[in-house]
Design a protein around this motif. Sequence first.
Motif, PDB file in Angstrom:
ATOM      1  N   CYS A 126      22.965  60.685  -5.027  1.00 59.16           N
ATOM      2  CA  CYS A 126      22.164  59.631  -5.643  1.00 59.16           C
ATOM      3  C   CYS A 126      23.174  58.626  -6.177  1.00 59.16           C
ATOM      4  O   CYS A 126      24.027  58.981  -6.999  1.00 59.16           O
ATOM      5  CB  CYS A 126      21.301  60.193  -6.768  1.00 59.16           C
ATOM      6  SG  CYS A 126      20.357  58.921  -7.657  1.00 59.16           S
ATOM      7  N   HIS A 127      23.120  57.407  -5.683  1.00 62.33           N
ATOM      8  CA  HIS A 127      24.038  56.388  -6.185  1.00 62.33           C
ATOM      9  C   HIS A 127      23.390  55.015  -6.125  1.00 62.33           C
ATOM     10  O   HIS A 127      22.445  54.794  -5.362  1.00 62.33           O
ATOM     11  CB  HIS A 127      25.362  56.401  -5.416  1.00 62.33           C
ATOM     12  CG  HIS A 127      25.214  56.099  -3.958  1.00 62.33           C
ATOM     13  ND1 HIS A 127      24.999  57.074  -3.024  1.00 62.33           N
ATOM     14  CD2 HIS A 127      25.218  54.921  -3.283  1.00 62.33           C
ATOM     15  CE1 HIS A 127      24.895  56.509  -1.825  1.00 62.33           C
ATOM     16  NE2 HIS A 127      25.017  55.207  -1.959  1.00 62.33           N
ATOM     17  N   GLY A 128      23.906  54.133  -6.937  1.00 55.01           N
ATOM     18  CA  GLY A 128      23.370  52.787  -7.003  1.00 55.01           C
ATOM     19  C   GLY A 128      23.754  51.968  -5.794  1.00 55.01           C
ATOM     20  O   GLY A 128      24.880  52.062  -5.306  1.00 55.01           O
ATOM     21  N   PHE A 131      20.995  56.324 -11.738  1.00 59.45           N
ATOM     22  CA  PHE A 131      21.834  56.586 -10.565  1.00 59.45           C
ATOM     23  C   PHE A 131      22.422  58.001 -10.550  1.00 59.45           C
ATOM     24  O   PHE A 131      23.166  58.354  -9.644  1.00 59.45           O
ATOM     25  CB  PHE A 131      22.985  55.587 -10.478  1.00 59.45           C
ATOM     26  CG  PHE A 131      22.571  54.152 -10.253  1.00 59.45           C
ATOM     27  CD1 PHE A 131      21.299  53.808  -9.822  1.00 59.45           C
ATOM     28  CD2 PHE A 131      23.472  53.135 -10.479  1.00 59.45           C
ATOM     29  CE1 PHE A 131      20.930  52.488  -9.617  1.00 59.45           C
ATOM     30  CE2 PHE A 131      23.126  51.802 -10.262  1.00 59.45           C
ATOM     31  CZ  PHE A 131      21.852  51.481  -9.840  1.00 59.45           C
ATOM     32  N   SER A 140      22.646  50.707 -13.368  1.00 59.00           N
ATOM     33  CA  SER A 140      21.818  51.883 -13.644  1.00 59.00           C
ATOM     34  C   SER A 140      21.040  51.715 -14.943  1.00 59.00           C
ATOM     35  O   SER A 140      21.604  51.374 -15.976  1.00 59.00           O
ATOM     36  CB  SER A 140      22.690  53.135 -13.732  1.00 59.00           C
ATOM     37  OG  SER A 140      21.889  54.280 -13.897  1.00 59.00           O
ATOM     38  N   CYS A 144      17.028  47.726 -10.641  1.00 60.69           N
ATOM     39  CA  CYS A 144      18.145  48.390  -9.971  1.00 60.69           C
ATOM     40  C   CYS A 144      17.595  49.315  -8.887  1.00 60.69           C
ATOM     41  O   CYS A 144      16.459  49.781  -8.956  1.00 60.69           O
ATOM     42  CB  CYS A 144      19.032  49.138 -10.962  1.00 60.69           C
ATOM     43  SG  CYS A 144      18.309  50.601 -11.726  1.00 60.69           S
ATOM     44  N   CYS A 200      18.968  57.925  -2.542  1.00 61.21           N
ATOM     45  CA  CYS A 200      18.960  59.369  -2.743  1.00 61.21           C
ATOM     46  C   CYS A 200      18.844  60.065  -1.392  1.00 61.21           C
ATOM     47  O   CYS A 200      18.109  59.598  -0.512  1.00 61.21           O
ATOM     48  CB  CYS A 200      17.766  59.796  -3.596  1.00 61.21           C
ATOM     49  SG  CYS A 200      17.748  59.134  -5.261  1.00 61.21           S
ATOM     50  N   ARG A 218      18.461  52.656  -6.254  1.00 59.21           N
ATOM     51  CA  ARG A 218      19.324  53.795  -5.948  1.00 59.21           C
ATOM     52  C   ARG A 218      19.007  54.321  -4.554  1.00 59.21           C
ATOM     53  O   ARG A 218      17.911  54.138  -4.031  1.00 59.21           O
ATOM     54  CB  ARG A 218      19.151  54.913  -6.974  1.00 59.21           C
ATOM     55  CG  ARG A 218      17.792  55.609  -6.948  1.00 59.21           C
ATOM     56  CD  ARG A 218      17.668  56.613  -8.074  1.00 59.21           C
ATOM     57  NE  ARG A 218      16.353  57.258  -8.084  1.00 59.21           N
ATOM     58  CZ  ARG A 218      15.917  58.019  -9.063  1.00 59.21           C
ATOM     59  NH1 ARG A 218      16.682  58.260 -10.129  1.00 59.21           N
ATOM     60  NH2 ARG A 218      14.720  58.571  -8.998  1.00 59.21           N
TER      61      ARG A 218
END
Length: 168
Positions: free
Chosen positions: A46-48, A34, A53, A58, A62, A60
């Motif tokens: 960029c995050h979950g 992430f 992560s 999982c 972006c 993400r």
Amino acid sequence: MEAEEVSKKWEGKVSAKVRGPRAEQVWTLLQEFFNFHNYFPSLATCHGIQGISGELGCVRYCSGSSIRSSDGHGGSWSKERLVAVDAKQRSFSYEILESNIGFKSYVATMKVVDIDEVEEGELNGLCVIEWSFEVEAVEGWELDDLVSMYQAGLVCMARRIEDLLGSR
């Protein structure tokens, strides 16, 4: 009866040297799925959005400006799922689930390879980040342009990692 058109797959691989830190140090950064925006140029976020992560499955989100959107307007975005992790080989693979950049059937692998290098009689840390991908050909794009863009981005990422780990 219409002839079916078989989609052409593109395959590419780029690499960049990271001087100073060992592969284990670089892997520690990259395995945080992430946090890719911390190292990759032109990736704003960029995050979950699902899972933890680094754990299989999982997902993400972006976004950034490194790849143009398929409509040619604004920034690009993608949702990417982690599909394989091999900590011993320091590699992971992911696939794009959704995006506005025109990629279909996109799967990529990032790997950190440890290499010993001797300079002026001393053993120095050196590793290589490899980024390979397979994607269905994208209308209006050329494979060589995509590979060149990935190569330039990966080289910048390697320099950021060197700076972050105090190697330069």
